[in-house]
Design a protein around this motif. Structure first.
Motif, PDB file in Angstrom:
ATOM      1  N   THR A  34       0.306  -0.997   0.041  1.00 36.07           N
ATOM      2  CA  THR A  34       0.066  -0.404  -0.224  1.00 36.07           C
ATOM      3  C   THR A  34       1.033   1.222  -0.151  1.00 36.07           C
ATOM      4  OG1 THR A  34      -2.062  -1.357   1.227  1.00 36.07           O
ATOM      5  CG2 THR A  34      -1.750   0.780   1.686  1.00 36.07           C
ATOM      6  N   ARG A  35       0.180   2.500  -0.723  1.00 39.48           N
ATOM      7  CA  ARG A  35       1.737   3.239  -1.154  1.00 39.48           C
ATOM      8  C   ARG A  35       0.721   4.366  -1.644  1.00 39.48           C
ATOM      9  NH1 ARG A  35       4.211   0.180   0.263  1.00 39.48           N
ATOM     10  NH2 ARG A  35       6.694  -0.122  -0.138  1.00 39.48           N
ATOM     11  N   PRO A  36       0.735   5.265  -0.850  1.00 44.38           N
ATOM     12  CA  PRO A  36       0.287   7.001  -0.893  1.00 44.38           C
ATOM     13  C   PRO A  36      -0.057   6.912  -2.598  1.00 44.38           C
ATOM     14  CG  PRO A  36       1.499   7.681   0.328  1.00 44.38           C
ATOM     15  CD  PRO A  36       2.035   6.165  -0.188  1.00 44.38           C
ATOM     16  N   GLY A  37      -1.424   7.438  -3.832  1.00 45.80           N
ATOM     17  CA  GLY A  37      -1.336   7.590  -4.683  1.00 45.80           C
ATOM     18  C   GLY A  37      -1.476   5.993  -5.262  1.00 45.80           C
ATOM     19  N   THR A  38      -1.536   5.127  -4.785  1.00 45.64           N
ATOM     20  CA  THR A  38      -1.894   4.012  -5.949  1.00 45.64           C
ATOM     21  C   THR A  38      -2.741   3.208  -5.200  1.00 45.64           C
ATOM     22  OG1 THR A  38       1.015   3.969  -6.392  1.00 45.64           O
ATOM     23  CG2 THR A  38      -0.193   2.149  -6.598  1.00 45.64           C
ATOM     24  N   THR A  39      -3.011   2.095  -6.242  1.00 46.10           N
ATOM     25  CA  THR A  39      -4.935   1.864  -5.921  1.00 46.10           C
ATOM     26  C   THR A  39      -3.872   0.250  -5.625  1.00 46.10           C
ATOM     27  OG1 THR A  39      -6.437   3.302  -6.227  1.00 46.10           O
ATOM     28  CG2 THR A  39      -7.203   1.074  -6.601  1.00 46.10           C
ATOM     29  N   LEU A  40      -4.667  -0.321  -4.812  1.00 51.94           N
ATOM     30  CA  LEU A  40      -3.588  -2.161  -5.487  1.00 51.94           C
ATOM     31  C   LEU A  40      -5.123  -2.510  -4.914  1.00 51.94           C
ATOM     32  CD1 LEU A  40      -2.386  -3.895  -4.011  1.00 51.94           C
ATOM     33  CD2 LEU A  40      -2.779  -4.337  -1.999  1.00 51.94           C
ATOM     34  N   PHE A  41      -4.844  -3.306  -6.393  1.00 57.56           N
ATOM     35  CA  PHE A  41      -5.819  -4.197  -7.134  1.00 57.56           C
ATOM     36  C   PHE A  41      -5.858  -5.737  -6.559  1.00 57.56           C
ATOM     37  CE2 PHE A  41      -7.817  -6.805 -10.835  1.00 57.56           C
ATOM     38  CZ  PHE A  41      -8.967  -6.732  -9.790  1.00 57.56           C
ATOM     39  N   ARG A  42      -6.547  -5.221  -4.415  1.00 55.95           N
ATOM     40  CA  ARG A  42      -6.834  -6.754  -3.943  1.00 55.95           C
ATOM     41  C   ARG A  42      -7.435  -7.512  -3.673  1.00 55.95           C
ATOM     42  NH1 ARG A  42      -6.633  -4.564   2.368  1.00 55.95           N
ATOM     43  NH2 ARG A  42      -6.378  -6.748   3.624  1.00 55.95           N
ATOM     44  N   TYR A  43      -8.094  -8.440  -4.813  1.00 57.92           N
ATOM     45  CA  TYR A  43      -8.958  -9.435  -5.641  1.00 57.92           C
ATOM     46  C   TYR A  43      -9.178 -10.363  -4.601  1.00 57.92           C
ATOM     47  CZ  TYR A  43      -4.670 -10.912  -7.501  1.00 57.92           C
ATOM     48  OH  TYR A  43      -3.351 -11.271  -7.951  1.00 57.92           O
ATOM     49  N   ALA A  44     -10.176 -11.153  -5.089  1.00 54.90           N
ATOM     50  CA  ALA A  44     -10.204 -12.695  -3.419  1.00 54.90           C
ATOM     51  C   ALA A  44     -10.948 -13.094  -4.500  1.00 54.90           C
ATOM     52  CB  ALA A  44     -11.689 -11.381  -2.484  1.00 54.90           C
ATOM     53  N   LYS A  45     -11.006 -13.518  -5.566  1.00 56.07           N
ATOM     54  CA  LYS A  45     -12.160 -14.176  -6.029  1.00 56.07           C
ATOM     55  C   LYS A  45     -11.467 -13.702  -7.548  1.00 56.07           C
ATOM     56  CE  LYS A  45     -16.688 -13.193  -5.813  1.00 56.07           C
ATOM     57  NZ  LYS A  45     -16.807 -12.428  -5.592  1.00 56.07           N
ATOM     58  N   THR A  46     -11.844 -15.222  -8.089  1.00 52.81           N
ATOM     59  CA  THR A  46     -12.025 -14.887  -9.898  1.00 52.81           C
ATOM     60  C   THR A  46     -13.138 -14.432 -10.136  1.00 52.81           C
ATOM     61  OG1 THR A  46     -11.044 -16.982 -10.599  1.00 52.81           O
ATOM     62  CG2 THR A  46     -12.031 -16.328 -12.334  1.00 52.81           C
ATOM     63  N   GLY A  47     -13.115 -13.265 -11.440  1.00 56.67           N
ATOM     64  CA  GLY A  47     -13.745 -12.642 -11.853  1.00 56.67           C
ATOM     65  C   GLY A  47     -14.289 -10.880 -11.145  1.00 56.67           C
ATOM     66  N   ASP A  48     -13.246 -11.291  -9.887  1.00 59.54           N
ATOM     67  CA  ASP A  48     -13.355  -9.637  -9.422  1.00 59.54           C
ATOM     68  C   ASP A  48     -12.482  -8.524 -10.506  1.00 59.54           C
ATOM     69  OD1 ASP A  48     -14.653 -10.874  -7.073  1.00 59.54           O
ATOM     70  OD2 ASP A  48     -12.686 -10.495  -6.201  1.00 59.54           O
ATOM     71  N   ILE A  49     -13.616  -7.177 -10.177  1.00 60.05           N
ATOM     72  CA  ILE A  49     -13.018  -6.498 -11.676  1.00 60.05           C
ATOM     73  C   ILE A  49     -12.688  -4.737 -10.785  1.00 60.05           C
ATOM     74  CG2 ILE A  49     -14.378  -4.297 -12.877  1.00 60.05           C
ATOM     75  CD1 ILE A  49     -16.159  -7.221 -13.421  1.00 60.05           C
ATOM     76  N   LEU A  50     -11.407  -4.441 -10.892  1.00 61.02           N
ATOM     77  CA  LEU A  50     -11.461  -3.076 -10.817  1.00 61.02           C
ATOM     78  C   LEU A  50     -11.787  -1.892 -11.670  1.00 61.02           C
ATOM     79  CD1 LEU A  50      -9.839  -1.406  -8.484  1.00 61.02           C
ATOM     80  CD2 LEU A  50      -7.621  -1.922  -9.903  1.00 61.02           C
ATOM     81  N   ASP A  51     -12.157  -1.495 -11.751  1.00 64.27           N
ATOM     82  CA  ASP A  51     -11.904  -0.184 -12.893  1.00 64.27           C
ATOM     83  C   ASP A  51     -11.278   0.844 -12.339  1.00 64.27           C
ATOM     84  OD1 ASP A  51     -14.748  -1.029 -13.944  1.00 64.27           O
ATOM     85  OD2 ASP A  51     -15.662  -0.193 -11.981  1.00 64.27           O
ATOM     86  N   ILE A  52     -10.334   1.335 -14.194  1.00 66.10           N
ATOM     87  CA  ILE A  52      -9.213   2.091 -13.347  1.00 66.10           C
ATOM     88  C   ILE A  52     -10.187   4.174 -13.972  1.00 66.10           C
ATOM     89  CG2 ILE A  52      -6.866   2.852 -14.581  1.00 66.10           C
ATOM     90  CD1 ILE A  52      -6.637  -0.043 -15.349  1.00 66.10           C
TER      91      ILE A  52
END
Length: 237
Positions: A219-237
């Protein structure tokens, strides 16, 4: 809005407008059937570019043409070792790359970078989005390695970071293998030096619960961590 879909291990889908990218689709022994079905649902009817960083089974399926048959159109970008080993299984129009090669695919610029494992890493530029996909490029400082081997691995890794440093990276995919809990394959160092907008940890072998343990170190300021938990999880950029 671009979005990232977690499939399994180092396999991810990146959807960006009309373009869909698929990274390191693995052989069936490394891909649960449910994950394969979810992946297929995100490829159906899409304009697809398939990337293979190298030929290890956990990163490449020799039946990749059949696995992606639901896409409306496909192009394949592969490392030279994939082409050497599996050329007969790939379509004639595939793009084979070696380190420092650069190609423009209708507005998607692909630069092949060195790896300290097999194959390549990729730097991608498209529609204002810059993406680093590391494949198996990482700080592989295994305890059983000789000091000289680990120094060599570290030098190559830090040379890569030096090349990325100062670039505006929207997304960085890099390994955080739980078998290397001290260095996390160099991921904390990448975050400190490169500072991507989004960081996507990889090479967990499906053991995504480790992300809860590793998250404070990723975890860093200014960086979003994609913390997925299962297949199919999505992160919108």
């Amino acid at each position: 809005m671009p979005r990232i879909v977690y499939i399994h291990h180092n396999c991810f889908v990146l959807e960006a407008g009309e373009r869909t990218l698929l990274f390191d689709y693995p052989a069936p022994a490394y891909l649960p059937e449910a994950a394969a079905r979810i992946c297929a649902s995100h490829l159906a009817g899409r304009q697809l570019t398939v990337f293979a960083s190298h030929s290890h089974d956990d990163h490449f399926d020799p039946e990749i043409v059949a696995a992606t048959s639901g896409a409306a159109a496909r192009q394949f970008v592969v490392s030279d070792d994939v082409a050497d080993l599996y050329g007969d299984a790939l379509p004639p129009g595939r793009i084979t790359m070696e380190p420092e090669d650069r190609v423009d695919l209708d507005g998607l610029t692909v630069t092949a970078l060195e790896s300290n494992d097999m194959g390549l890493a990729y730097l991608l530029e498209m529609d204002g989005l810059t993406v680093y996909y590391g494949g198996d490029m990482a700080l592989w400082d295994w305890p059983g390695n000789s000091p000289a081997a680990n120094r060599a691995v570290g030098m190559t890794w830090r040379r890569q970071l030096g090349r990325l440093e100062g670039k505006r990276l929207d997304v960085a995919y890099s390994n955080t293998d739980p078998r290397l809990p001290e260095s996390l394959c160099g991921a904390p160092e990448l975050l400190d030096r490169v500072r991507p907008r989004v960081f996507v940890p990889m090479h967990l072998g499906g053991h995504v619960h480790y992300l809860d343990t590793f998250a404070p170190r990723l975890t860093r300021p200014g960086t979003t961590l994609f913390r997925y938990a299962k297949t199919g999880d999505i992160l919108d950029i």
